[in-house]
Design an enzyme around this catalytic site. Structure first.
Site, PDB file in Angstrom:
ATOM      1  N   ARG A  40       0.818  -1.220   0.000  1.00  0.00           N
ATOM      2  CA  ARG A  40       0.000   0.000   0.000  1.00  0.00           C
ATOM      3  C   ARG A  40       0.845   1.260   0.000  1.00  0.00           C
ATOM      4  O   ARG A  40       0.434   2.282  -0.550  1.00  0.00           O
ATOM      5  CB  ARG A  40      -0.943  -0.005   1.203  1.00  0.00           C
ATOM      6  CG  ARG A  40      -2.038  -1.015   1.001  1.00  0.00           C
ATOM      7  CD  ARG A  40      -3.142  -0.845   1.983  1.00  0.00           C
ATOM      8  NE  ARG A  40      -4.308  -1.581   1.498  1.00  0.00           N
ATOM      9  CZ  ARG A  40      -5.276  -2.010   2.274  1.00  0.00           C
ATOM     10  NH1 ARG A  40      -5.257  -1.782   3.569  1.00  0.00           N
ATOM     11  NH2 ARG A  40      -6.295  -2.661   1.753  1.00  0.00           N
ATOM     12  N   GLY A 353     -10.822  -7.763  -1.454  1.00  0.00           N
ATOM     13  CA  GLY A 353      -9.693  -7.949  -0.546  1.00  0.00           C
ATOM     14  C   GLY A 353      -9.032  -9.310  -0.676  1.00  0.00           C
ATOM     15  O   GLY A 353      -7.811  -9.411  -0.849  1.00  0.00           O
ATOM     16  N   GLY A 374     -13.920  -3.208  -0.243  1.00  0.00           N
ATOM     17  CA  GLY A 374     -15.306  -2.757  -0.187  1.00  0.00           C
ATOM     18  C   GLY A 374     -15.596  -1.635  -1.165  1.00  0.00           C
ATOM     19  O   GLY A 374     -16.636  -1.609  -1.822  1.00  0.00           O
TER      20      GLY A 374
HETATM   21  P1  ADP Z   1     -13.231 -10.887  -1.633  1.00  0.00           P
HETATM   22  O1  ADP Z   1     -12.585 -10.382  -0.361  1.00  0.00           O
HETATM   23  O2  ADP Z   1     -12.242 -11.051  -2.739  1.00  0.00           O
HETATM   24  O3  ADP Z   1     -14.418 -10.054  -2.026  1.00  0.00           O
HETATM   25  P2  ADP Z   1     -14.805 -12.807  -0.187  1.00  0.00           P
HETATM   26  O4  ADP Z   1     -14.476 -12.124   1.079  1.00  0.00           O
HETATM   27  O5  ADP Z   1     -16.186 -12.724  -0.689  1.00  0.00           O
HETATM   28  O6  ADP Z   1     -13.778 -12.377  -1.339  1.00  0.00           O
HETATM   29  O7  ADP Z   1     -14.528 -14.376  -0.035  1.00  0.00           O
HETATM   30  C1  ADP Z   1     -13.270 -14.899   0.313  1.00  0.00           C
HETATM   31  C2  ADP Z   1     -13.416 -16.138   1.160  1.00  0.00           C
HETATM   32  O8  ADP Z   1     -14.274 -17.090   0.571  1.00  0.00           O
HETATM   33  C3  ADP Z   1     -12.093 -16.821   1.364  1.00  0.00           C
HETATM   34  O9  ADP Z   1     -11.738 -16.736   2.730  1.00  0.00           O
HETATM   35  C4  ADP Z   1     -12.354 -18.260   0.928  1.00  0.00           C
HETATM   36  O10 ADP Z   1     -11.751 -19.224   1.781  1.00  0.00           O
HETATM   37  C5  ADP Z   1     -13.844 -18.367   1.009  1.00  0.00           C
HETATM   38  N1  ADP Z   1     -14.368 -19.426   0.162  1.00  0.00           N
HETATM   39  C6  ADP Z   1     -14.279 -19.536  -1.181  1.00  0.00           C
HETATM   40  N2  ADP Z   1     -14.818 -20.695  -1.599  1.00  0.00           N
HETATM   41  C7  ADP Z   1     -15.266 -21.346  -0.503  1.00  0.00           C
HETATM   42  C8  ADP Z   1     -15.924 -22.598  -0.272  1.00  0.00           C
HETATM   43  N3  ADP Z   1     -16.233 -23.408  -1.286  1.00  0.00           N
HETATM   44  N4  ADP Z   1     -16.228 -22.920   1.014  1.00  0.00           N
HETATM   45  C9  ADP Z   1     -15.914 -22.101   2.030  1.00  0.00           C
HETATM   46  N5  ADP Z   1     -15.305 -20.909   1.877  1.00  0.00           N
HETATM   47  C10 ADP Z   1     -14.983 -20.539   0.632  1.00  0.00           C
HETATM   48 MG    MG Z   2     -13.143 -10.644   1.724  1.00  0.00          MG
END
Ligand code: ADP
Ligand code: MG
Length: 394
Positions: A40, A353, A374
């Protein structure tokens, strides 16, 4: 949504003037203190270096973590001074108190740099207090916002201050974010493919709704997929699902029609710890005693083919539990396909994130990896970001 850019200010608006720059130095901290990753800080360097080259005097503002009540030494920005000095190759003055610090900003030489203490040490920051904003505004002669990650919050250092200190412009990182999440995805080169995954539908439903009319395909993975499976009556075993979001999933399936591509198969296991017992099953055959932890090989190849046929790809949300190998393979397959597509000129954008964490170290292989979790999602949803709206219009 766009804003006037720092690059548009004439030289005499910069030379010798104090630039109050809101950066995002909300860095991960090492155990026992200190900066664990300087990504960052590096992201803010183009703006800081440009200002220094133009003879401005640079005063940096940032938050760090979530101090509960008032100053917390563990969250002091003092610990960012050293890494910042190393990256800039120049001393950086620390301003512990923004009221008393005005004199220090006036003493800064041309090209000099100062960093103010964690803005969240003052209660007025998160309430967007005009009084605190006036205190901040006194530290500069014009304002630059380069903290896209907090632009979705109306805080004193991101919103109120931008009304008090003019011109108020977007820094280069902010500009990049607005360009790639804005134009590139609002008027995408087609086919436009979105890859969505992650843990929950609930946090992403607005993104799905906003993307559906714009995309040619939405490829769904992650735990989000299991809630869709539930909606089409597939057994989901022990998979992470949101039962209360089943109707929402049904509505998205109805609206998405052929655009919505669900995984054909899953990598399942009795638990994350029992990875040795993992196997691939078709999506409608998830065993009662197992959970889906990743997309299967067939799905990876199918998603890859869609990505390579696209002209624009946006990805948010891991395809599986990527933190726990071997359940990272689906996530890695999407990243690799996007990197390959990028080499052929496809616009590839990553937001979120955890998604950004999944491609850490590979950032330069994508067109853009958003630094705002976010904020990038809210922006895609078409919401107004207060920190951007408060800047001068482009
Ligand atoms: P981002 O931060 O990129 O928006 P999210 O916070 O929505 O992504 O999701 C990330 C989380 O989703 C990770 O911690 C990952 O382990 C979890 N995840 C992805 N696929 C699965 C799954 N099939 N079962 C449980 N957790 C999952
Ligand atoms: Mg996330």
């Amino acid at each position: 949504m766009s804003a006037r850019s720092l690059g548009d200010l004439p030289p005499d608006a910069l030379e010798g003037r104090r630039a109050l720059v809101r950066v995002d130095f909300n860095v991960p901290l090492a155990e026992g203190g200190g900066v664990a990753a300087d990504t960052r800080i590096r992201a803010a360097l183009p703006t800081i270096k440009y200002l220094r080259e133009k003879g401005a005097r640079v005063v940096l503002l940032s938050h760090l973590g979530r101090p509960k009540r008032g100053p917390d030494p563990a969250l002091s920005l003092q610990q960012v001074i050293r890494p910042l000095e190393t990256l800039l190759g120049t001393p950086v003055e620390f301003i512990a108190d923004p009221v008393a610090g005005v004199a220090a900003t006036r003493r800064l030489p041309r090209g000099g740099v100062a960093l103010v203490e964690n803005v969240r040490f003052w209660p007025g920051e998160e309430t967007n207090d005009p009084e605190l904003a006036r205190t901040f505004a006194a530290l500069g002669d014009f304002y630059v916002n380069d903290a896209f990650g907090t632009a979705h919050r109306a805080h004193a250092s991101t919103e109120a201050v931008a009304h008090l200190l003019k011109p108020a412009v977007a820094g280069f990182l902010m500009e990049r974010e607005l360009r790639y999440l804005g134009d590139a995805l609002q008027q995408p080169k087609r086919p436009f493919v979105a890859v969505l995954g992650g843990a929950k539908i609930s946090g992403k439903i607005d993104v799905i709704e906003a993307l559906l009319p714009r995309v040619d395909q939405i490829l769904v993975g992650g735990a989000m997929a299991s809630t869709f499976f539930l909606a089409v009556d597939f057994p989901v075993g022990q998979s992470l699902v949101e039962r209360d979001k089943m109707d929402l999933a049904k509505a998205v399936i109805a609206r998405g029609g052929a655009k919505l591509i669900l995984p054909r198969g899953a990598v399942v296991a009795p638990s994350l710890a029992r990875a040795a017992q993992r196997r691939e099953v078709p999506s409608d055959r998830i065993p009662t005693d197992c959970a889906m932890f990743d997309i299967d090989q067939t799905t990876r190849l199918e998603f890859r083919a869609y990505i390579l046929r696209a002209k624009t790809v946006f990805w948010n949300g891991p395809m599986g539990v990527f933190e726990t190998p071997p359940f990272d393979q689906g996530t890695r397959a999407v990243a690799e396909a996007m990197i390959e597509a990028g080499k052929r000129g496809v616009v590839t954008v990553v937001g979120g994130g955890d998604s950004a964490a999944a491609v850490r170290g590979l950032e330069d292989k994508f067109t853009h990896v958003s630094t705002g979790g976010g904020a990038s999602l809210e922006f895609l949803e078409g919401k107004t970001l207060p920190g951007v709206a408060a800047l001068d219009a482009a």
